[in-house]
Design a protein around this motif. Structure first.
Motif, mmCIF file in Angstrom:
data_model
loop_
_atom_site.group_PDB
_atom_site.id
_atom_site.type_symbol
_atom_site.label_atom_id
_atom_site.label_comp_id
_atom_site.label_asym_id
_atom_site.label_seq_id
_atom_site.Cartn_x
_atom_site.Cartn_y
_atom_site.Cartn_z
ATOM 1 N N ALA A 196 29.525 29.698 34.233
ATOM 2 C CA ALA A 196 29.691 29.216 35.606
ATOM 3 C C ALA A 196 31.141 29.321 36.086
ATOM 4 C CB ALA A 196 29.214 27.772 35.723
ATOM 5 N N ILE A 197 32.085 29.412 35.153
ATOM 6 C CA ILE A 197 33.486 29.485 35.579
ATOM 7 C C ILE A 197 34.108 30.862 35.373
ATOM 8 C CG2 ILE A 197 33.883 27.023 35.242
ATOM 9 C CD1 ILE A 197 35.498 27.783 32.723
ATOM 10 N N PHE A 198 33.484 31.695 34.551
ATOM 11 C CA PHE A 198 34.013 33.038 34.322
ATOM 12 C C PHE A 198 33.207 34.075 35.091
ATOM 13 C CE2 PHE A 198 35.560 31.052 30.373
ATOM 14 C CZ PHE A 198 36.884 31.481 30.399
ATOM 15 N N THR A 199 33.908 35.057 35.639
ATOM 16 C CA THR A 199 33.262 36.227 36.210
ATOM 17 C C THR A 199 33.198 37.274 35.110
ATOM 18 O OG1 THR A 199 34.091 35.753 38.417
ATOM 19 C CG2 THR A 199 33.449 38.038 37.962
ATOM 20 N N ASN A 229 46.250 28.633 37.713
ATOM 21 C CA ASN A 229 47.279 27.673 38.121
ATOM 22 C C ASN A 229 48.410 28.343 38.889
ATOM 23 O OD1 ASN A 229 45.984 25.452 37.098
ATOM 24 N ND2 ASN A 229 47.202 25.341 35.226
ATOM 25 N N ARG A 230 48.580 29.628 38.746
ATOM 26 C CA ARG A 230 49.611 30.375 39.479
ATOM 27 C C ARG A 230 49.037 31.120 40.676
ATOM 28 N NH1 ARG A 230 54.458 31.038 36.501
ATOM 29 N NH2 ARG A 230 54.567 29.198 35.184
ATOM 30 N N GLY A 231 47.776 30.848 41.005
ATOM 31 C CA GLY A 231 47.151 31.516 42.150
ATOM 32 C C GLY A 231 46.505 32.838 41.790
ATOM 33 N N GLY A 232 46.331 33.086 40.513
ATOM 34 C CA GLY A 232 45.743 34.341 40.058
ATOM 35 C C GLY A 232 44.291 34.167 39.651
ATOM 36 N N GLU A 233 43.802 35.155 38.895
ATOM 37 C CA GLU A 233 42.401 35.139 38.476
ATOM 38 C C GLU A 233 42.256 35.915 37.173
ATOM 39 O OE1 GLU A 233 39.353 33.830 38.023
ATOM 40 O OE2 GLU A 233 39.346 33.549 40.190
ATOM 41 N N LEU A 234 41.167 35.626 36.464
ATOM 42 C CA LEU A 234 40.855 36.278 35.199
ATOM 43 C C LEU A 234 39.370 36.588 35.172
ATOM 44 C CD1 LEU A 234 42.019 35.442 31.669
ATOM 45 C CD2 LEU A 234 39.576 35.287 32.134
ATOM 46 N N VAL A 235 39.014 37.757 34.642
ATOM 47 C CA VAL A 235 37.611 38.120 34.432
ATOM 48 C C VAL A 235 37.430 38.550 32.984
ATOM 49 C CG1 VAL A 235 37.223 38.837 36.817
ATOM 50 C CG2 VAL A 235 37.850 40.526 35.129
ATOM 51 N N LEU A 236 36.189 38.471 32.532
ATOM 52 C CA LEU A 236 35.831 38.946 31.205
ATOM 53 C C LEU A 236 35.108 40.281 31.350
ATOM 54 C CD1 LEU A 236 34.386 35.618 29.743
ATOM 55 C CD2 LEU A 236 36.735 36.474 29.632
ATOM 56 N N ILE A 237 35.445 41.229 30.488
ATOM 57 C CA ILE A 237 34.811 42.546 30.538
ATOM 58 C C ILE A 237 33.835 42.693 29.384
ATOM 59 C CG2 ILE A 237 35.164 45.046 30.426
ATOM 60 C CD1 ILE A 237 37.955 44.603 31.575
ATOM 61 N N LYS A 238 32.612 42.991 29.732
ATOM 62 C CA LYS A 238 31.538 43.392 28.832
ATOM 63 C C LYS A 238 31.431 42.604 27.523
ATOM 64 C CE LYS A 238 29.073 47.472 27.623
ATOM 65 N NZ LYS A 238 28.631 48.654 28.205
ATOM 66 N N PRO A 239 31.219 41.291 27.618
ATOM 67 C CA PRO A 239 30.992 40.543 26.380
ATOM 68 C C PRO A 239 29.668 40.975 25.741
ATOM 69 C CG PRO A 239 30.659 39.132 28.285
ATOM 70 C CD PRO A 239 31.158 40.443 28.800
ATOM 71 N N ALA A 241 36.242 45.294 37.104
ATOM 72 C CA ALA A 241 37.140 44.154 36.868
ATOM 73 C C ALA A 241 38.357 44.235 37.784
ATOM 74 C CB ALA A 241 37.571 44.124 35.405
ATOM 75 N N ALA A 242 38.994 45.393 37.825
ATOM 76 C CA ALA A 242 40.195 45.563 38.651
ATOM 77 C C ALA A 242 39.870 45.368 40.129
ATOM 78 C CB ALA A 242 40.803 46.944 38.414
ATOM 79 N N GLN A 243 38.745 45.914 40.574
ATOM 80 C CA GLN A 243 38.354 45.775 41.981
ATOM 81 C C GLN A 243 38.108 44.306 42.317
ATOM 82 O OE1 GLN A 243 34.869 48.026 43.035
ATOM 83 N NE2 GLN A 243 34.687 47.053 45.026
ATOM 84 N N PHE A 244 37.347 43.606 41.486
ATOM 85 C CA PHE A 244 37.073 42.190 41.730
ATOM 86 C C PHE A 244 38.373 41.393 41.774
ATOM 87 C CE2 PHE A 244 36.679 37.891 40.155
ATOM 88 C CZ PHE A 244 35.767 37.361 41.051
ATOM 89 N N LEU A 245 39.255 41.628 40.806
ATOM 90 C CA LEU A 245 40.503 40.871 40.732
ATOM 91 C C LEU A 245 41.339 41.080 41.979
ATOM 92 C CD1 LEU A 245 41.353 41.425 36.986
ATOM 93 C CD2 LEU A 245 40.827 39.234 38.078
ATOM 94 N N LYS A 246 41.471 42.307 42.403
ATOM 95 C CA LYS A 246 42.314 42.593 43.580
ATOM 96 C C LYS A 246 41.709 41.969 44.840
ATOM 97 C CE LYS A 246 44.665 46.309 41.515
ATOM 98 N NZ LYS A 246 45.284 47.581 41.553
ATOM 99 N N GLU A 247 40.390 41.987 44.954
ATOM 100 C CA GLU A 247 39.748 41.362 46.116
ATOM 101 C C GLU A 247 39.833 39.845 46.069
ATOM 102 O OE1 GLU A 247 35.775 42.952 46.101
ATOM 103 O OE2 GLU A 247 36.456 44.925 46.784
ATOM 104 N N SER A 248 39.964 39.293 44.876
ATOM 105 C CA SER A 248 39.955 37.835 44.744
ATOM 106 C C SER A 248 41.227 37.176 45.259
ATOM 107 C CB SER A 248 39.742 37.430 43.286
ATOM 108 O OG SER A 248 40.895 37.696 42.507
ATOM 109 N N ILE A 249 42.328 37.920 45.308
ATOM 110 C CA ILE A 249 43.565 37.291 45.773
ATOM 111 C C ILE A 249 44.042 37.810 47.119
ATOM 112 C CG2 ILE A 249 44.339 36.758 43.437
ATOM 113 C CD1 ILE A 249 46.404 39.045 43.808
#
Length: 116
Positions: A96-99, A71-81, A107-115
């Protein structure tokens, strides 16, 4: 449930341990996340590698965290469930909604590329 938070290179890492169920710890965790979002932290990685069990309220916590950051233009990922948690995500179609990332670096690389 226990949790630790760490802010590293503009990414909030939340490391969960134990059972992800409703309770005072999840309420405190949500308050910590809200505070970070208010401080303009937009990227979050939730480490689930040490979570043994998760019920529907635990899934709700993950969805609430995701919503809070998106909602703030950010992103969230889950690490190694764990396999058990992965199966829950598939059965509930939340996969389908979580990376899902296999480690902190991905995780850090994906997040930084996502925004950017």
């Amino acid at each position: 449930m226990k949790y630790q938070t760490e802010l590293k290179d503009d990414v909030l890492f939340i490391r969960l341990e134990g059972d992800l169920v409703a309770g005072p710890d999840t309420q405190r965790l949500m308050a910590v996340a809200e505070e970070q979002v208010e401080n303009k932290v937009l990227l979050c990685a939730v480490d689930l590698s040490n979570v043994r069990f998760m019920d529907s309220s635990g899934m709700g916590v993950l969805v609430s965290l995701l919503t809070k950051f998106r909602n703030r233009g950010g992103e969230l990922v889950l690490i190694k469930p764990s396999d058990h948690i992965r199966k829950l995500l598939i059965v509930t179609k939340l996969n389908a909604i979580f990376t899902i990332a296999e480690n902190d670096n991905f995780a850090a690389q994906f997040l930084k590329e996502s925004i950017y």
